[in-house]
Design a protein around this motif. Sequence first.
Motif, PDB file in Angstrom:
ATOM      1  N   ILE B 335     -32.709   0.011   9.348  1.00  0.00           N
ATOM      2  CA  ILE B 335     -31.278  -0.085   9.075  1.00  0.00           C
ATOM      3  C   ILE B 335     -30.539   0.138  10.389  1.00  0.00           C
ATOM      4  CG2 ILE B 335     -29.345   0.839   7.740  1.00  0.00           C
ATOM      5  CD1 ILE B 335     -31.348   1.954   5.734  1.00  0.00           C
ATOM      6  N   GLU B 336     -29.926  -0.919  10.927  1.00  0.00           N
ATOM      7  CA  GLU B 336     -29.146  -0.796  12.160  1.00  0.00           C
ATOM      8  C   GLU B 336     -27.935   0.087  11.887  1.00  0.00           C
ATOM      9  OE1 GLU B 336     -31.186  -1.976  14.932  1.00  0.00           O
ATOM     10  OE2 GLU B 336     -29.119  -2.213  15.610  1.00  0.00           O
ATOM     11  N   THR B 337     -27.708   1.065  12.764  1.00  0.00           N
ATOM     12  CA  THR B 337     -26.563   1.951  12.543  1.00  0.00           C
ATOM     13  C   THR B 337     -25.538   1.847  13.667  1.00  0.00           C
ATOM     14  OG1 THR B 337     -27.823   3.763  13.530  1.00  0.00           O
ATOM     15  CG2 THR B 337     -27.846   3.591  11.125  1.00  0.00           C
ATOM     16  N   GLY B 338     -25.710   0.865  14.562  1.00  0.00           N
ATOM     17  CA  GLY B 338     -24.746   0.662  15.649  1.00  0.00           C
ATOM     18  C   GLY B 338     -25.096   1.473  16.875  1.00  0.00           C
ATOM     19  N   ASN B 339     -24.463   1.129  18.015  1.00  0.00           N
ATOM     20  CA  ASN B 339     -24.699   1.838  19.279  1.00  0.00           C
ATOM     21  C   ASN B 339     -26.185   1.986  19.614  1.00  0.00           C
ATOM     22  OD1 ASN B 339     -21.907   2.242  19.832  1.00  0.00           O
ATOM     23  ND2 ASN B 339     -21.902   3.837  18.266  1.00  0.00           N
ATOM     24  N   SER B 340     -26.934   0.905  19.394  1.00  0.00           N
ATOM     25  CA  SER B 340     -28.361   0.860  19.746  1.00  0.00           C
ATOM     26  C   SER B 340     -29.208   1.923  19.061  1.00  0.00           C
ATOM     27  CB  SER B 340     -28.559   0.966  21.268  1.00  0.00           C
ATOM     28  OG  SER B 340     -27.836  -0.054  21.893  1.00  0.00           O
ATOM     29  N   LYS B 341     -28.837   2.238  17.827  1.00  0.00           N
ATOM     30  CA  LYS B 341     -29.680   3.135  17.037  1.00  0.00           C
ATOM     31  C   LYS B 341     -29.985   2.492  15.683  1.00  0.00           C
ATOM     32  CE  LYS B 341     -28.138   7.557  18.903  1.00  0.00           C
ATOM     33  NZ  LYS B 341     -27.375   8.755  18.540  1.00  0.00           N
ATOM     34  N   ALA B 342     -31.025   3.008  15.037  1.00  0.00           N
ATOM     35  CA  ALA B 342     -31.365   2.503  13.709  1.00  0.00           C
ATOM     36  C   ALA B 342     -32.081   3.587  12.917  1.00  0.00           C
ATOM     37  CB  ALA B 342     -32.245   1.262  13.808  1.00  0.00           C
ATOM     38  N   LEU B 343     -32.072   3.405  11.599  1.00  0.00           N
ATOM     39  CA  LEU B 343     -32.858   4.246  10.689  1.00  0.00           C
ATOM     40  C   LEU B 343     -34.038   3.428  10.216  1.00  0.00           C
ATOM     41  CD1 LEU B 343     -30.294   5.363   7.953  1.00  0.00           C
ATOM     42  CD2 LEU B 343     -31.216   6.816   9.715  1.00  0.00           C
ATOM     43  N   LEU B 344     -35.040   4.074   9.670  1.00  0.00           N
ATOM     44  CA  LEU B 344     -36.140   3.361   9.053  1.00  0.00           C
ATOM     45  C   LEU B 344     -36.367   3.960   7.666  1.00  0.00           C
ATOM     46  CD1 LEU B 344     -38.532   1.341   9.331  1.00  0.00           C
ATOM     47  CD2 LEU B 344     -39.870   3.211  10.270  1.00  0.00           C
ATOM     48  N   ILE B 345     -36.527   3.102   6.653  1.00  0.00           N
ATOM     49  CA  ILE B 345     -36.874   3.618   5.324  1.00  0.00           C
ATOM     50  C   ILE B 345     -38.124   2.920   4.817  1.00  0.00           C
ATOM     51  CG2 ILE B 345     -34.562   4.398   4.651  1.00  0.00           C
ATOM     52  CD1 ILE B 345     -34.174   1.825   3.100  1.00  0.00           C
ATOM     53  N   PRO B 353     -36.983   6.518  -0.667  1.00  0.00           N
ATOM     54  CA  PRO B 353     -37.106   6.783   0.768  1.00  0.00           C
ATOM     55  C   PRO B 353     -36.833   8.260   1.073  1.00  0.00           C
ATOM     56  CG  PRO B 353     -35.613   4.932   0.353  1.00  0.00           C
ATOM     57  CD  PRO B 353     -35.899   5.584  -0.966  1.00  0.00           C
ATOM     58  N   VAL B 354     -37.683   8.874   1.872  1.00  0.00           N
ATOM     59  CA  VAL B 354     -37.488  10.266   2.288  1.00  0.00           C
ATOM     60  C   VAL B 354     -37.664  10.351   3.795  1.00  0.00           C
ATOM     61  CG1 VAL B 354     -38.271  11.295   0.113  1.00  0.00           C
ATOM     62  CG2 VAL B 354     -39.938  10.801   1.918  1.00  0.00           C
ATOM     63  N   ASP B 355     -37.455  11.540   4.357  1.00  0.00           N
ATOM     64  CA  ASP B 355     -37.652  11.677   5.799  1.00  0.00           C
ATOM     65  C   ASP B 355     -39.104  11.998   6.112  1.00  0.00           C
ATOM     66  OD1 ASP B 355     -36.353  15.053   6.340  1.00  0.00           O
ATOM     67  OD2 ASP B 355     -37.448  14.174   4.665  1.00  0.00           O
ATOM     68  N   GLY B 356     -39.458  11.889   7.392  1.00  0.00           N
ATOM     69  CA  GLY B 356     -40.836  12.101   7.817  1.00  0.00           C
ATOM     70  C   GLY B 356     -41.109  11.228   9.032  1.00  0.00           C
ATOM     71  N   MET B 357     -42.404  11.010   9.325  1.00  0.00           N
ATOM     72  CA  MET B 357     -42.785  10.215  10.496  1.00  0.00           C
ATOM     73  C   MET B 357     -43.576   8.999  10.044  1.00  0.00           C
ATOM     74  SD  MET B 357     -41.459  11.954  12.882  1.00  0.00           S
ATOM     75  CE  MET B 357     -42.119  11.822  14.534  1.00  0.00           C
ATOM     76  N   PHE B 358     -43.514   7.891  10.846  1.00  0.00           N
ATOM     77  CA  PHE B 358     -44.119   6.641  10.441  1.00  0.00           C
ATOM     78  C   PHE B 358     -44.607   5.870  11.671  1.00  0.00           C
ATOM     79  CE2 PHE B 358     -44.058   2.194   9.259  1.00  0.00           C
ATOM     80  CZ  PHE B 358     -44.615   2.201   8.001  1.00  0.00           C
ATOM     81  N   PRO B 359     -45.725   5.157  11.647  1.00  0.00           N
ATOM     82  CA  PRO B 359     -46.684   5.095  10.541  1.00  0.00           C
ATOM     83  C   PRO B 359     -47.709   6.224  10.575  1.00  0.00           C
ATOM     84  CG  PRO B 359     -47.351   3.540  12.240  1.00  0.00           C
ATOM     85  CD  PRO B 359     -46.091   4.199  12.725  1.00  0.00           C
ATOM     86  N   PHE B 360     -47.718   7.048  11.641  1.00  0.00           N
ATOM     87  CA  PHE B 360     -48.732   8.114  11.731  1.00  0.00           C
ATOM     88  C   PHE B 360     -48.119   9.451  11.348  1.00  0.00           C
ATOM     89  CE2 PHE B 360     -49.944   4.906  14.905  1.00  0.00           C
ATOM     90  CZ  PHE B 360     -51.150   4.516  14.335  1.00  0.00           C
ATOM     91  N   ALA B 361     -48.708  10.121  10.361  1.00  0.00           N
ATOM     92  CA  ALA B 361     -48.188  11.402   9.883  1.00  0.00           C
ATOM     93  C   ALA B 361     -48.032  12.375  11.037  1.00  0.00           C
ATOM     94  CB  ALA B 361     -49.128  11.982   8.824  1.00  0.00           C
ATOM     95  N   LEU B 369     -35.638   7.833   7.920  1.00  0.00           N
ATOM     96  CA  LEU B 369     -34.347   8.311   7.433  1.00  0.00           C
ATOM     97  C   LEU B 369     -33.553   9.112   8.468  1.00  0.00           C
ATOM     98  CD1 LEU B 369     -32.886   7.756   4.795  1.00  0.00           C
ATOM     99  CD2 LEU B 369     -33.857   9.811   3.819  1.00  0.00           C
ATOM    100  N   LYS B 370     -33.858   8.878   9.769  1.00  0.00           N
ATOM    101  CA  LYS B 370     -33.070   9.523  10.827  1.00  0.00           C
ATOM    102  C   LYS B 370     -32.729   8.473  11.870  1.00  0.00           C
ATOM    103  CE  LYS B 370     -34.170  14.396  10.822  1.00  0.00           C
ATOM    104  NZ  LYS B 370     -35.334  14.460   9.924  1.00  0.00           N
ATOM    105  N   GLU B 371     -31.507   8.561  12.412  1.00  0.00           N
ATOM    106  CA  GLU B 371     -31.115   7.617  13.454  1.00  0.00           C
ATOM    107  C   GLU B 371     -31.912   7.861  14.721  1.00  0.00           C
ATOM    108  OE1 GLU B 371     -26.780   8.332  13.730  1.00  0.00           O
ATOM    109  OE2 GLU B 371     -26.718   6.173  14.077  1.00  0.00           O
ATOM    110  N   SER B 372     -32.419   6.784  15.349  1.00  0.00           N
ATOM    111  CA  SER B 372     -33.005   6.945  16.668  1.00  0.00           C
ATOM    112  C   SER B 372     -32.986   5.627  17.421  1.00  0.00           C
ATOM    113  CB  SER B 372     -34.449   7.473  16.573  1.00  0.00           C
ATOM    114  OG  SER B 372     -35.323   6.415  16.227  1.00  0.00           O
ATOM    115  N   LYS B 373     -33.060   5.725  18.750  1.00  0.00           N
ATOM    116  CA  LYS B 373     -33.116   4.530  19.600  1.00  0.00           C
ATOM    117  C   LYS B 373     -34.435   3.800  19.362  1.00  0.00           C
ATOM    118  CE  LYS B 373     -29.622   5.523  22.717  1.00  0.00           C
ATOM    119  NZ  LYS B 373     -28.530   4.722  23.152  1.00  0.00           N
ATOM    120  N   MET B 374     -35.513   4.591  19.166  1.00  0.00           N
ATOM    121  CA  MET B 374     -36.833   3.995  18.963  1.00  0.00           C
ATOM    122  C   MET B 374     -36.820   3.071  17.746  1.00  0.00           C
ATOM    123  SD  MET B 374     -39.880   3.862  20.139  1.00  0.00           S
ATOM    124  CE  MET B 374     -41.073   5.076  20.674  1.00  0.00           C
TER     125      MET B 374
END
Lengths: 102, 411
Positions: B335-345, B353-361, B369-374
Amino acid sequence: MEKIIAQKTVQVNEEGYLTNFAEWNKEIGEEIAKENNIVLSPKHWEVINYVQNEFKNEVPLTIRKIGKSGVVDIKEFYALFPVGPLKTATKIAGIPKPAGCI
Amino acid sequence: MKRLVILGAGTAGTMMANHLHHKLNRKEWTIDVVDERTEHHYQPGYLFLPFDIYKPEDIIKSIKDFIPSDVNLITKKIDRIVAADNYIQMAGGDQLHYDLLIIATGAKIAPEETEGMNGAEWQHSVFDFYTFEGALALRNKLRDWQGGNLVIHITEMPIKCPVAPLEFAFLADSYFQHKKMRDKVNITYVTPLSGAFTKPKSTAALEHLLEEKNISIESDFAISEVDNENKTIVDYGGKVIPFDLLVTVPTNKGDELIARSGLGDDLNYVPTNKETLQSKDHANIFVIGDATNVPASKAGSVAHFEADILTENILHFIKSESLSATFDGHANCFIETGNSKALLIDFNYTHEPVDGMFPFAGVGPLQLLKESKMNHWGKLAFRWIYWNVLLKGTPIPFVSANMSTAGKHFN
């Protein structure tokens, strides 16, 4: 959680929707309608029977579907259940709130 | 020889052609793909076109470049499917017999479903961005728009890529900031849902972002008409929202072909077993992607995961085995959130959708579910993956067809 509606103990979720349709009866429907400031007319009951039947047949409910049901058109549906008609009608009918699929 | 026919050479149909031309015994089976179009569009790119982030040439390639050479590509219009007699009636009068049929005819917008939507203001102050033409017209409009009330609107669910209108709102915020005119634009997000999204945890995260970006939300809005004269949208309950620029997602429907064939529901989606992807009415018809009525997102990632499952089940069906591969509704969306950041669900039929790390635990590198440049670089890299990996049916490393719960924070 448990709630007493129309002198009957029923299971409801955090939004007040019955979680077991088998526990529903007409008095419960009338009581929930009253909480939503609605007095049920025969036309309301037609809509409630319709949504309950669709639920039993596992057909997902949408406002569009109600509009094409032949029971009411969308304007009439809003007139009967003014605030969030589908959410209110399903609550009174004792069936789950439509998910608005993803 | 037996014949397998795939209707539609979009994301899902192209992936199935690429899977099956390896997997079927080609001494026994011929494969045909039918699509009247010649261009394959990278549909996620329509989101970026209005903001001058992508150019038209970034998102259009030729259908035939992605269909294997041992598969017949038929570029003709289909009149209807005659399921009772196992043939396709082509618009020119030809008939194409099939032993097995895969319907991958997708979904498209139907603005005519809403009174006034494609009226006098259509493509003047009322736009869609779910078509190439709409996205391009909107780009031209935005280039010299002076500001006012921007209303971003969803007509009714289900729609393709249900997060796209939110992304549009976030990107619009960022676009007007860069043009130094954010203070001249009011952005309102209008939805028929009770909140920003359908699932509780992502709704909370996304509503927080809307607030942070000063985008107001109008929920439970069931549109009755677009009033072209007064430039307002009106809902059945009587709510009125004025706009200077309306960007709407019209009702989405399956292809008209499905209605002509008598195979669809009231929105022309084909009733489909949500686990096996077999048509509920015809055993030798399977359905994939946006054309189905299964309660999963209408999105390319879903079609990609479905393609793995469907390939297995087609092979089972041919051998008269039970259809043991089951689809779990897995979707994976940036999910693009603007200013070169995005979320992933990442979610499925039963897990929101919940928070956590992907694809490696525990490792990521992508955060859920958190904004990041990555995540944003992941989204942009996805266009390359789409053309070079996804359409060819090559598995994406470490991402399985059915959802993994590892590394996720469920309560």
